[in-house]
Design an enzyme around this catalytic site. Structure first.
Site, PDB file in Angstrom:
ATOM      1  N   HIS A   1      41.284  62.121  44.480  1.00 57.69           N
ATOM      2  CA  HIS A   1      41.386  63.214  42.965  1.00 57.69           C
ATOM      3  C   HIS A   1      42.002  64.608  43.441  1.00 57.69           C
ATOM      4  CE1 HIS A   1      37.462  61.054  41.433  1.00 57.69           C
ATOM      5  NE2 HIS A   1      38.058  60.322  41.035  1.00 57.69           N
TER       6      HIS A   1
ATOM      7  N   LYS B   1      27.895  56.297  29.376  1.00 59.52           N
ATOM      8  CA  LYS B   1      27.879  55.521  30.385  1.00 59.52           C
ATOM      9  C   LYS B   1      26.789  56.725  31.155  1.00 59.52           C
ATOM     10  CE  LYS B   1      32.032  55.636  33.453  1.00 59.52           C
ATOM     11  NZ  LYS B   1      33.249  56.239  33.628  1.00 59.52           N
TER      12      LYS B   1
ATOM     13  N   ARG C   1      46.268  54.245  43.013  1.00 58.95           N
ATOM     14  CA  ARG C   1      46.407  53.837  44.102  1.00 58.95           C
ATOM     15  C   ARG C   1      46.730  52.629  44.633  1.00 58.95           C
ATOM     16  NH1 ARG C   1      40.271  55.084  43.049  1.00 58.95           N
ATOM     17  NH2 ARG C   1      41.020  53.685  40.789  1.00 58.95           N
TER      18      ARG C   1
ATOM     19  N   SER D   1      36.116  55.975  44.081  1.00 60.43           N
ATOM     20  CA  SER D   1      34.564  56.885  43.640  1.00 60.43           C
ATOM     21  C   SER D   1      33.627  56.077  43.814  1.00 60.43           C
ATOM     22  CB  SER D   1      34.607  58.184  42.592  1.00 60.43           C
ATOM     23  OG  SER D   1      35.490  58.502  42.122  1.00 60.43           O
TER      24      SER D   1
HETATM   25  P1  ADP Z   1      37.319  56.931  35.697  1.00 57.19           P
HETATM   26  O1  ADP Z   1      36.294  57.371  35.916  1.00 57.19           O
HETATM   27  O2  ADP Z   1      38.636  57.069  34.649  1.00 57.19           O
HETATM   28  O3  ADP Z   1      37.563  55.414  37.109  1.00 57.19           O
HETATM   29  P2  ADP Z   1      38.298  58.962  37.675  1.00 57.19           P
HETATM   30  O4  ADP Z   1      36.950  59.338  36.991  1.00 57.19           O
HETATM   31  O5  ADP Z   1      37.236  57.808  39.166  1.00 57.19           O
HETATM   32  O6  ADP Z   1      38.459  57.885  36.996  1.00 57.19           O
HETATM   33  O7  ADP Z   1      39.570  58.858  38.386  1.00 57.19           O
HETATM   34  C1  ADP Z   1      40.641  59.587  37.799  1.00 57.19           C
HETATM   35  C2  ADP Z   1      41.615  59.597  38.123  1.00 57.19           C
HETATM   36  O8  ADP Z   1      41.751  59.838  39.515  1.00 57.19           O
HETATM   37  C3  ADP Z   1      42.411  58.156  38.046  1.00 57.19           C
HETATM   38  O9  ADP Z   1      43.797  58.675  37.424  1.00 57.19           O
HETATM   39  C4  ADP Z   1      42.547  57.468  39.062  1.00 57.19           C
HETATM   40  O10 ADP Z   1      43.119  56.236  39.055  1.00 57.19           O
HETATM   41  C5  ADP Z   1      42.534  59.336  39.897  1.00 57.19           C
HETATM   42  N1  ADP Z   1      42.029  58.458  41.756  1.00 57.19           N
HETATM   43  C6  ADP Z   1      40.972  57.944  41.559  1.00 57.19           C
HETATM   44  N2  ADP Z   1      41.419  58.039  42.938  1.00 57.19           N
HETATM   45  C7  ADP Z   1      42.310  58.546  43.465  1.00 57.19           C
HETATM   46  C8  ADP Z   1      42.226  58.219  44.899  1.00 57.19           C
HETATM   47  N3  ADP Z   1      41.790  57.407  45.533  1.00 57.19           N
HETATM   48  N4  ADP Z   1      43.642  58.568  44.779  1.00 57.19           N
HETATM   49  C9  ADP Z   1      44.793  58.694  43.928  1.00 57.19           C
HETATM   50  N5  ADP Z   1      44.186  58.564  42.504  1.00 57.19           N
HETATM   51  C10 ADP Z   1      43.319  58.316  42.073  1.00 57.19           C
END
Ligand code: ADP
Length: 154
Positions: free
Chosen positions: A18, A42, A91, A129
């Site tokens: 992120h 959630k 990713r 995550s």
């Molecule tokens: P959600 O809660 O919507 O599943 P996250 O909170 O994990 O998603 O992530 C928010 C954003 O960060 C999304 O666009 C996701 O693709 C991006 N993201 C998460 N992990 C990575 C990573 N390792 N590299 C690049 N972008 C990431």
């Protein structure tokens, strides 16, 4: 008109994936609003106050990055801020398929808002995550996956 992008997610917790996306995008937009979702249906591992505190800490030196919380549709939230862009990270192909669908549906809901997808740096492509949360639940070392400013065991 200012180029304002919203970066929506759960940030449960914020990872290096992120933070790297936001750092790279901070030179592309006038303002980036990191929008921490508060979806009542959630279940999160970390409470909202921790997710906010850590995310603010990570971006405290980026002057054009703000951290806020939101609920409801991302496009409605963007409209309330006059933000014309949704920023998302990619990713792999699985992310692409999912993000393409959300982007297309969001475009239908509000054609004025463009989704910008940034490819992650390969060094962070494996970071999810959900896997970070599993490691934390099992008291493992997540220091290679989360920004150095945060201590998830504090
Ligand atoms: P959600 O809660 O919507 O599943 P996250 O909170 O994990 O998603 O992530 C928010 C954003 O960060 C999304 O666009 C996701 O693709 C991006 N993201 C998460 N992990 C990575 C990573 N390792 N590299 C690049 N972008 C990431």
């Amino acid at each position: 008109m200012k180029r304002i992008a919203v970066f929506p997610g759960s940030f449960d917790p914020i990872t290096l994936g992120h933070s790297h996306i936001v750092e790279r995008a901070s030179s592309l937009f006038d303002v980036i609003v990191v929008a921490i979702g508060t979806n009542t249906t959630k279940q999160y591992l970390f409470p909202l106050n921790k997710r906010i505190e850590w995310t603010e800490k990570v971006f405290k030196n980026l002057s054009n990055v703000r951290v806020v919380t939101y609920e409801g549709l991302t496009v409605d939230f963007c409209k309330s801020l006059n933000a014309n862009y949704i920023l998302r990270g990619l990713r792999n192909g699985t992310d692409f398929d999912f993000e393409q669908s959300i982007a297309t549906m969001n475009k239908t809901l509000n054609p004025a808002i463009e989704t910008i997808l940034l490819n992650t740096d390969p060094a962070f492509a494996a970071i999810h995550s959900s896997i970070v949360r599993e490691i934390i639940k099992n008291k493992g070392d997540v220091s290679s996956f989360v920004p150095p400013q945060i201590n998830v065991y504090e």
